[in-house]
Design an enzyme around this catalytic site. Structure first.
Site, mmCIF file in Angstrom:
data_model
loop_
_atom_site.group_PDB
_atom_site.id
_atom_site.type_symbol
_atom_site.label_atom_id
_atom_site.label_comp_id
_atom_site.label_asym_id
_atom_site.label_seq_id
_atom_site.Cartn_x
_atom_site.Cartn_y
_atom_site.Cartn_z
ATOM 1 N N HIS A 1 47.182 56.563 25.927
ATOM 2 C CA HIS A 1 48.299 55.680 26.277
ATOM 3 C C HIS A 1 47.738 54.279 26.482
ATOM 4 O O HIS A 1 46.886 54.074 27.361
ATOM 5 C CB HIS A 1 48.986 56.154 27.562
ATOM 6 C CG HIS A 1 49.580 57.522 27.457
ATOM 7 N ND1 HIS A 1 50.901 57.731 27.106
ATOM 8 C CD2 HIS A 1 49.032 58.747 27.640
ATOM 9 C CE1 HIS A 1 51.138 59.039 27.086
ATOM 10 N NE2 HIS A 1 50.019 59.673 27.400
ATOM 11 N N LEU A 2 48.211 53.336 25.687
ATOM 12 C CA LEU A 2 47.727 51.958 25.790
ATOM 13 C C LEU A 2 48.726 51.038 26.467
ATOM 14 O O LEU A 2 48.425 49.875 26.719
ATOM 15 C CB LEU A 2 47.362 51.421 24.400
ATOM 16 C CG LEU A 2 46.236 52.181 23.688
ATOM 17 C CD1 LEU A 2 46.002 51.614 22.293
ATOM 18 C CD2 LEU A 2 44.945 52.158 24.501
ATOM 19 N N LYS B 1 55.554 62.770 17.926
ATOM 20 C CA LYS B 1 55.333 63.334 19.262
ATOM 21 C C LYS B 1 56.604 63.957 19.811
ATOM 22 O O LYS B 1 57.653 63.316 19.854
ATOM 23 C CB LYS B 1 54.851 62.227 20.211
ATOM 24 C CG LYS B 1 54.602 62.671 21.659
ATOM 25 C CD LYS B 1 53.429 63.644 21.749
ATOM 26 C CE LYS B 1 53.237 64.144 23.181
ATOM 27 N NZ LYS B 1 52.260 63.365 23.935
ATOM 28 N N HIS C 1 46.645 68.211 25.412
ATOM 29 C CA HIS C 1 46.150 68.319 26.795
ATOM 30 C C HIS C 1 46.405 69.704 27.400
ATOM 31 O O HIS C 1 47.072 69.838 28.416
ATOM 32 C CB HIS C 1 46.703 67.213 27.690
ATOM 33 C CG HIS C 1 48.173 66.918 27.569
ATOM 34 N ND1 HIS C 1 49.154 67.883 27.581
ATOM 35 C CD2 HIS C 1 48.836 65.740 27.451
ATOM 36 C CE1 HIS C 1 50.336 67.315 27.475
ATOM 37 N NE2 HIS C 1 50.171 66.018 27.391
ATOM 38 N N LEU D 1 49.996 64.829 34.392
ATOM 39 C CA LEU D 1 50.825 65.884 33.816
ATOM 40 C C LEU D 1 50.342 66.201 32.409
ATOM 41 O O LEU D 1 50.114 65.266 31.633
ATOM 42 C CB LEU D 1 52.297 65.460 33.783
ATOM 43 C CG LEU D 1 52.982 65.361 35.158
ATOM 44 C CD1 LEU D 1 54.377 64.767 35.013
ATOM 45 C CD2 LEU D 1 53.054 66.730 35.834
ATOM 46 N N ASP E 1 43.975 61.522 26.955
ATOM 47 C CA ASP E 1 45.236 61.298 27.654
ATOM 48 C C ASP E 1 45.067 60.203 28.705
ATOM 49 O O ASP E 1 45.705 60.228 29.758
ATOM 50 C CB ASP E 1 45.776 62.583 28.284
ATOM 51 C CG ASP E 1 47.237 62.452 28.743
ATOM 52 O OD1 ASP E 1 47.923 61.517 28.277
ATOM 53 O OD2 ASP E 1 47.680 63.269 29.563
ATOM 54 N N HIS F 1 48.144 53.441 35.210
ATOM 55 C CA HIS F 1 49.217 52.932 36.067
ATOM 56 C C HIS F 1 48.572 52.011 37.095
ATOM 57 O O HIS F 1 47.458 52.281 37.555
ATOM 58 C CB HIS F 1 49.932 54.068 36.809
ATOM 59 C CG HIS F 1 50.744 54.976 35.947
ATOM 60 N ND1 HIS F 1 51.955 54.609 35.410
ATOM 61 C CD2 HIS F 1 50.516 56.247 35.529
ATOM 62 C CE1 HIS F 1 52.443 55.624 34.704
ATOM 63 N NE2 HIS F 1 51.592 56.629 34.758
#
Length: 348
Positions: free
Chosen positions: A19-20, A103, A178, A223, A251, A255
């Protein structure tokens, strides 16, 4: 008894799940991935999800604009599946080399997944098209029904969603992303060549006790959630066996600190700065360094039908401390293993 290796030289790895984010966060986190990995499968779950070719092209350019000079990095874009997605748009993106994969997020399974799929039947025409195209489906494998315990969501997904889907579309390429349970490890091991899995460093290194005993550690909260030790061990044994349909997918999910350290914190570990060394430590602990390069650099390209990267990366046995935090414009990021010492680091 031979002395332990001091240097690990492997083909340049890829990150098959990252996640970028976007905006200032993207500019901060991209270099941690682009410095090490040749390619990365970029998740499409932005606040406005990536559901069109034009949106993916624009997002790809924002990523490339954030790659520092001298980094040789290719973002591989994904399409966010929704109940209303146009199969023709997906096919166009795949043929034009914009979309590498699509996805599937079950609605409300994780961050920014409220637009996700309500049922597989709702997107069956799209999935049938993907099967014909040979386009991989990337799956967040958890059910989200309110009556299913959060620790059981993955195992239930296998029985109620994944297996029926694969029985129906027998040649659809599926990446079970994951994975976190012995159930998933066994399911992927028993599967055919159309099924693969990614595994994160946190699920190999930790279990739910690490997150919950002696105080809650919000920076281990992700998650799918960390599971019991028996599940952690099953994942470690899977990668240590040299199983060729499991590969690196961090993954990494940043944040800001105030969104993690709060009464209702966000899920995700920002592990990009230390992930490769973390994986190396696990393989070493399992006496499986012979399989480390394949997991990081060979198995993923083989499944996706892509060439192996031509460059090389060296990890050295050089203890380094992970930063306590990383500055953002108006906050900070707390990386995975913040303040801890890692014994393998990437040679600059």
């Amino acid at each position: 008894m031979t002395a332990p290796s001091q240097v690990l030289k492997i083909r340049r790895p890829d990150d098959w799940h990252v996640h970028l984010r976007d905006g200032d966060m993207l500019k901060t986190v991209v270099p941690y991935t682009s410095e090490i990995y040749g390619r990365a499968i970029v998740m499409p779950n932005l606040a406005s999800p990536i559901t069109t070719v034009d949106a993916a092209i624009a997002y790809r350019q924002r990523i490339l604009d954030a790659v520092p000079a001298g980094h040789d990095f290719t973002p591989l874009m994904t399409c966010y599946l929704t109940d209303s997605l146009d199969a023709d748009e997906l096919e166009r993106g795949f043929h034009e080399g914009v979309f590498t994969a699509a996805k599937l997020y079950p609605a409300n399974a994780t961050t920014n997944s409220s637009h996700g799929v309500t049922s597989v039947d709702a997107i069956m025409p799209v999935l049938e098209r993907m099967e014909k195209l040979g386009m991989p489906l990337l799956v967040h494998g958890e059910v989200t029904h309110a009556d299913v315990d959060i620790f059981d969501r993955e195992a239930r997904f296998i029985d109620t969603v994944m297996e029926p889907l694969r029985q129906r579309l027998t040649t659809l390429k599926v990446v079970f992303e994951h994975i976190t349970t012995k159930d998933a490890a066994q399911y992927v091991r028993d599967g055919n060549d159309y099924l693969a899995a990614t595994i994160t460093p946190q699920h190999l290194m930790f279990n739910r006790n690490d997150m919950l005993v002696g105080g809650i550690r919000p920076h281990l909260y992700c998650l799918p959630i960390l599971k019991r030790n028996i599940h952690q061990q099953a994942l470690r044994e899977l990668v240590a066996s040299g199983f060729t349909r499991a590969f690196l997918g961090t993954d990494s999910a940043p944040h800001s600190r105030h969104r993690k350290e709060t009464s209702c914190g966000c899920a995700g570990c920002f592990n990009a700065p230390s992930a490769l060394g973390s994986y190396a430590a696990v393989f070493e602990e399992m006496n499986a360094l012979a399989h480390f390069e394949a997991f990081c650099s060979l198995n993923g390209p083989q499944f996706y039908g892509l060439p192996v990267n031509t460059g090389w990366v060296e990890l050295v046995r050089d203890e380094q401390q992970v930063p306590e935090n990383i500055a953002l414009a108006d906050d900070s990021l707390v990386p995975f293993l913040a303040g801890e010492t890692v014994r393998w680091s990437v040679k600059k």
